[in-house]
Design a protein around this motif. Structure first.
Motif, PDB file in Angstrom:
ATOM      1  N   ILE A   1       0.838  -1.189   0.000  1.00 42.41           N
ATOM      2  CA  ILE A   1       0.000   0.000   0.000  1.00 42.41           C
ATOM      3  C   ILE A   1       0.877   1.244   0.000  1.00 42.41           C
ATOM      4  O   ILE A   1       0.607   2.217  -0.689  1.00 42.41           O
ATOM      5  CB  ILE A   1      -0.924   0.008   1.231  1.00 42.41           C
ATOM      6  CG1 ILE A   1      -1.795  -1.258   1.272  1.00 42.41           C
ATOM      7  CG2 ILE A   1      -1.761   1.268   1.290  1.00 42.41           C
ATOM      8  CD1 ILE A   1      -2.705  -1.453   0.100  1.00 42.41           C
TER       9      ILE A   1
ATOM     10  N   VAL B   1      -0.507  -5.162   3.115  1.00 47.31           N
ATOM     11  CA  VAL B   1      -1.725  -5.800   3.587  1.00 47.31           C
ATOM     12  C   VAL B   1      -1.861  -7.133   2.877  1.00 47.31           C
ATOM     13  O   VAL B   1      -1.637  -7.226   1.666  1.00 47.31           O
ATOM     14  CB  VAL B   1      -2.963  -4.907   3.311  1.00 47.31           C
ATOM     15  CG1 VAL B   1      -4.242  -5.618   3.677  1.00 47.31           C
ATOM     16  CG2 VAL B   1      -2.846  -3.596   4.066  1.00 47.31           C
TER      17      VAL B   1
ATOM     18  N   THR C   1      -6.860  -2.092   5.310  1.00 52.10           N
ATOM     19  CA  THR C   1      -5.879  -1.006   5.246  1.00 52.10           C
ATOM     20  C   THR C   1      -6.281   0.132   6.174  1.00 52.10           C
ATOM     21  O   THR C   1      -5.457   0.647   6.931  1.00 52.10           O
ATOM     22  CB  THR C   1      -5.740  -0.490   3.799  1.00 52.10           C
ATOM     23  OG1 THR C   1      -5.322  -1.575   2.962  1.00 52.10           O
ATOM     24  CG2 THR C   1      -4.741   0.639   3.705  1.00 52.10           C
TER      25      THR C   1
END
Length: 101
Positions: free
Chosen positions: A21, A27, A89
């Motif tokens: 990310i 993630v 996230t």
């Protein structure tokens, strides 16, 4: 983004997918190991691909979250959560995340 080994979950082969990310944030989500088959089944009317496929649009939304979740406790509603990458996230960034699918 890279996929890992496959497992069986609810009768379907799944693979773990690590998505970067941000430089310091990765993630991991589960995706159908046979995503093409899942998509073909859904076109034929015999399947639901939404929680089985890691969609590029979900990755794009998750990548934007570090700019949006600027303080802990921000609320994020993930509608059409699918694999959950956006809500995962957001939660990792300190948001109060709710996922609906």
């Amino acid at each position: 983004m890279h996929g890992g080994a496959t497992d069986i979950l609810l009768g379907r082969r799944v693979r773990r997918v690590q998505v970067e990310i941000a430089p310091d944030l990765q993630v991991c989500v589960l995706e159908a190991a046979d995503a093409d088959v899942v998509l073909e089944e859904s076109v034929a009317g015999d399947g639901d691909p939404y929680a089985a496929v890691l969609w590029p649009s979900a990755i794009a939304a998750a990548v934007r979250l570090p700019d949006v979740v600027v303080r802990p406790g921000v609320r994020v509603l993930d509608v059409g959560a699918g694999t959950g990458i956006v809500s995962l996230t957001a939660a990792h960034l300190g948001a109060r995340a709710t996922a609906l699918d």
